[in-house]
Design a protein around this motif. Structure first.
Motif, PDB file in Angstrom:
ATOM      1  N   UNK A 246      -0.624   6.179  -8.133  1.00 10.90           N
ATOM      2  CA  UNK A 246       0.648   5.834  -7.494  1.00 10.90           C
ATOM      3  C   UNK A 246       0.452   5.732  -5.988  1.00 10.90           C
ATOM      4  N   UNK A 247       1.485   5.230  -5.320  1.00 13.56           N
ATOM      5  CA  UNK A 247       1.459   5.134  -3.864  1.00 13.56           C
ATOM      6  C   UNK A 247       1.308   6.520  -3.247  1.00 13.56           C
ATOM      7  N   UNK A 248       1.947   7.527  -3.902  1.00 14.41           N
ATOM      8  CA  UNK A 248       1.865   8.895  -3.396  1.00 14.41           C
ATOM      9  C   UNK A 248       0.415   9.365  -3.339  1.00 14.41           C
ATOM     10  N   UNK A 249      -0.344   9.011  -4.390  1.00  9.19           N
ATOM     11  CA  UNK A 249      -1.741   9.435  -4.432  1.00  9.19           C
ATOM     12  C   UNK A 249      -2.542   8.783  -3.302  1.00  9.19           C
ATOM     13  N   UNK A 250      -2.231   7.514  -3.030  1.00 10.12           N
ATOM     14  CA  UNK A 250      -2.912   6.816  -1.924  1.00 10.12           C
ATOM     15  C   UNK A 250      -2.636   7.559  -0.619  1.00 10.12           C
ATOM     16  N   UNK A 251      -1.356   7.933  -0.424  1.00  7.40           N
ATOM     17  CA  UNK A 251      -0.983   8.618   0.816  1.00  7.40           C
ATOM     18  C   UNK A 251      -1.682   9.969   0.919  1.00  7.40           C
ATOM     19  N   UNK A 252      -1.788  10.676  -0.217  1.00  6.34           N
ATOM     20  CA  UNK A 252      -2.511  11.969  -0.205  1.00  6.34           C
ATOM     21  C   UNK A 252      -3.968  11.734   0.164  1.00  6.34           C
ATOM     22  N   UNK A 253      -4.561  10.681  -0.417  1.00  7.89           N
ATOM     23  CA  UNK A 253      -5.971  10.352  -0.146  1.00  7.89           C
ATOM     24  C   UNK A 253      -6.184  10.074   1.343  1.00  7.89           C
ATOM     25  N   UNK A 254      -5.213   9.367   1.947  1.00  6.60           N
ATOM     26  CA  UNK A 254      -5.349   9.002   3.361  1.00  6.60           C
ATOM     27  C   UNK A 254      -4.925  10.141   4.288  1.00  6.60           C
TER      28      UNK A 254
ATOM     29  N   UNK B 203      -1.670  11.026   4.866  1.00  7.93           N
ATOM     30  CA  UNK B 203      -0.439  10.679   5.590  1.00  7.93           C
ATOM     31  C   UNK B 203       0.754  10.925   4.674  1.00  7.93           C
ATOM     32  N   UNK B 204       1.935  10.939   5.265  1.00  9.85           N
ATOM     33  CA  UNK B 204       3.120  11.202   4.440  1.00  9.85           C
ATOM     34  C   UNK B 204       3.572   9.913   3.758  1.00  9.85           C
ATOM     35  N   UNK B 205       4.358  10.083   2.691  1.00 11.40           N
ATOM     36  CA  UNK B 205       4.848   8.924   1.943  1.00 11.40           C
ATOM     37  C   UNK B 205       5.701   8.032   2.844  1.00 11.40           C
ATOM     38  N   UNK B 206       6.470   8.690   3.716  1.00 15.02           N
ATOM     39  CA  UNK B 206       7.400   7.904   4.538  1.00 15.02           C
ATOM     40  C   UNK B 206       6.643   6.944   5.458  1.00 15.02           C
ATOM     41  N   UNK B 207       5.411   7.328   5.810  1.00 16.94           N
ATOM     42  CA  UNK B 207       4.597   6.422   6.642  1.00 16.94           C
ATOM     43  C   UNK B 207       4.405   5.095   5.931  1.00 16.94           C
ATOM     44  N   UNK B 208       4.081   5.182   4.629  1.00 17.93           N
ATOM     45  CA  UNK B 208       3.846   3.944   3.878  1.00 17.93           C
ATOM     46  C   UNK B 208       5.128   3.132   3.748  1.00 17.93           C
ATOM     47  N   UNK B 209       6.234   3.828   3.474  1.00 14.03           N
ATOM     48  CA  UNK B 209       7.481   3.080   3.278  1.00 14.03           C
ATOM     49  C   UNK B 209       7.967   2.439   4.573  1.00 14.03           C
TER      50      UNK B 209
ATOM     51  N   UNK C 166       1.313  -6.421   6.593  1.00 12.35           N
ATOM     52  CA  UNK C 166       1.347  -7.025   5.260  1.00 12.35           C
ATOM     53  C   UNK C 166       0.025  -6.834   4.539  1.00 12.35           C
ATOM     54  N   UNK C 167      -1.086  -6.961   5.276  1.00  4.62           N
ATOM     55  CA  UNK C 167      -2.386  -6.810   4.637  1.00  4.62           C
ATOM     56  C   UNK C 167      -2.556  -5.392   4.084  1.00  4.62           C
ATOM     57  N   UNK C 168      -2.163  -4.396   4.893  1.00  6.80           N
ATOM     58  CA  UNK C 168      -2.300  -3.009   4.466  1.00  6.80           C
ATOM     59  C   UNK C 168      -1.436  -2.726   3.237  1.00  6.80           C
ATOM     60  N   UNK C 169      -0.180  -3.173   3.316  1.00  2.38           N
ATOM     61  CA  UNK C 169       0.752  -2.895   2.225  1.00  2.38           C
ATOM     62  C   UNK C 169       0.289  -3.577   0.939  1.00  2.38           C
ATOM     63  N   UNK C 170      -0.124  -4.840   1.048  1.00  2.00           N
ATOM     64  CA  UNK C 170      -0.576  -5.565  -0.138  1.00  2.00           C
ATOM     65  C   UNK C 170      -1.792  -4.889  -0.756  1.00  2.00           C
TER      66      UNK C 170
ATOM     67  N   UNK D 203       8.399  -2.743   7.565  1.00  2.00           N
ATOM     68  CA  UNK D 203       7.987  -3.618   8.673  1.00  2.00           C
ATOM     69  C   UNK D 203       7.340  -4.892   8.159  1.00  2.00           C
ATOM     70  N   UNK D 204       6.685  -4.791   6.986  1.00  4.38           N
ATOM     71  CA  UNK D 204       5.935  -5.943   6.487  1.00  4.38           C
ATOM     72  C   UNK D 204       6.775  -6.869   5.631  1.00  4.38           C
ATOM     73  N   UNK D 205       7.963  -6.412   5.254  1.00  6.81           N
ATOM     74  CA  UNK D 205       8.748  -7.212   4.316  1.00  6.81           C
ATOM     75  C   UNK D 205       9.015  -8.614   4.864  1.00  6.81           C
ATOM     76  N   UNK D 206       8.832  -9.586   3.997  1.00  6.84           N
ATOM     77  CA  UNK D 206       9.019 -10.964   4.440  1.00  6.84           C
ATOM     78  C   UNK D 206      10.500 -11.248   4.648  1.00  6.84           C
ATOM     79  N   UNK D 207      10.776 -12.072   5.625  1.00 11.78           N
ATOM     80  CA  UNK D 207      12.151 -12.475   5.878  1.00 11.78           C
ATOM     81  C   UNK D 207      12.616 -13.411   4.777  1.00 11.78           C
TER      82      UNK D 207
END
Lengths: 90, 266
Positions: free
Chosen positions: B117-125, B127-133, B100-104, B138-142
């Motif tokens: 965009x999120x895509x740019x963050x993934x390019x910067x890191x 990693x692939x976009x699917x990694x973030x999604x 949750x901390x990472x996603x937030x 996993x972090x989504x609150x119940x």
């Protein structure tokens, strides 16, 4: 006294309270709210739940920061002992 | 080569670009103890703001140093403009941040327009976009109205079973609410017997836990049904199989220790 063991759950508890406060603020059209323990008790202790106590536990035991920032709102912990929160919309 | 300078702890504060929100109290204690003994061994990464410095990396070390009573800590000063990006690069390689901390933090940087965009963050890191999604899923609150309290959920989370089973346990707990000690036993059994359905274990424990059936009577069922009833000055304790009573004892109320022992043996 039960203890909270999981960091993830502590964070989840705090974020849930933040989301709840965001909904309340939206209903009332407020940008900033100071929420004391009376309000928290009313909000979290419905149907004999112990939500306020759990929040206190999470804040006292796990809060590394006094400020929780999400894309939508920030939550400042003014008093971690007797929970006093300041909610701000971003 | 970056220069290490000593800065007073009073001029340092945690950066608002630090994604960490919760920490482990045990690890904090270990850190305080280590700093009390050896001082801060690794310099903090800081950048200058108007009235002091913000700590980009090392807010836990700073908190521990303040608690240990240090006046100055070693720091490396970096450029402030790049703070959010550096923080992202540093903190994403740390293992103990929760999903949750990472996603937030990523969503916040996009909201603050540090990244487009999120895509740019993934390019910067890198990693692939699917990694973030996947991380976000996993972090989504119940659901907000999960009936079980957070302490119970934490107990379930600590159990060493697969996530799918944990979800089933939480769902089953709505039907079979168990007191904490019983739940602990039940979770241990679920852990030890992976072939057994978790719902069945919880159901069995639910029926085996003592329930109040009348003002003066408590029942619990296992192989037989056990009833503990108070009759005037004595306590009646009986085991039933259907309607047939297998045995029945009467114990003077002042010998309640004996009753308790018997009850615990079952």
């Amino acid at each position: 006294m039960p203890k909270m063991f999981s960091k993830t759950r502590a964070l989840e508890t705090i974020l849930r309270v933040g989301e709840m406060l965001a909904n309340v603020a939206e209903e009332k059209g407020l940008r900033e709210m100071v929420v004391g323990r009376g309000e928290l008790r009313m909000l979290l202790n419905r149907e004999n739940r112990r939500g306020k106590s759990l929040l206190t536990l999470a804040i006292q035991r796990f809060a590394a920061s006094q400020m929780f920032t999400t894309p939508r709102w920030t939550l400042e912990v003014a008093d971690p002992v007797k929970p006093l929160l300041i909610y701000r919309k971003r | 080569m970056s220069k290490v300078v000593y800065i007073e702890t009073s001029r340092l504060r945690k950066s608002r670009y630090n994604p960490r929100m919760v920490h482990d109290p045990d690890r904090h204690r270990i850190l305080v103890e280590s700093i009390r003994r050896n001082g801060v061994m690794e310099p903090l990464l800081v950048y200058q703001v108007d009235d002091g410095y913000e700590v980009l990396d090392g807010s836990r070390r700073l908190a521990a140093a303040v608690e240990a009573g240090l006046d100055t800590v070693p720091c490396i000063v970096v450029q402030g403009e790049e703070a959010p990006r550096i923080s992202l690069a540093i903190h994403f390689s740390q293992d103990d941040l929760t999903e949750s901390e990472l996603v937030l933090y990523v969503e916040r940087l996009v909201a603050e327009e540090v990244f487009q965009s999120v895509e740019e963050v993934c390019r910067f890191l890198g990693v692939s976009k699917s990694w973030f999604y996947t991380l976000r899923r996993a972090a989504r609150l119940g659901p907000l109205d999960s009936g079980a309290p957070a302490t119970t959920l934490a107990m379930v989370e600590k159990t060493r079973v697969e996530p799918e089973k944990k979800r089933r346990i939480v769902e089953a707990l709505d039907n079979y609410p168990l007191p904490r000690p019983m739940l602990r036993e039940a979770l241990r059994e679920i852990e030890e017997k992976p072939m057994e359905e978790p719902e069945h274990v919880l159901e069995r424990f639910y029926w085996a836990s003592p329930r109040r059936s009348g003002e003066d009577a408590v029942t619990a069922s296992g192989v037989y049904e056990y009833v503990l009833r108070r009759l005037g000055g004595v306590v009646e304790f009986l085991a039933r199989n259907g309607v047939e009573t297998l045995w029945r004892v009467e114990i003077p109320a002042q010998d309640l220790m004996v009753v308790r022992l018997l009850w615990q043996r079952l």
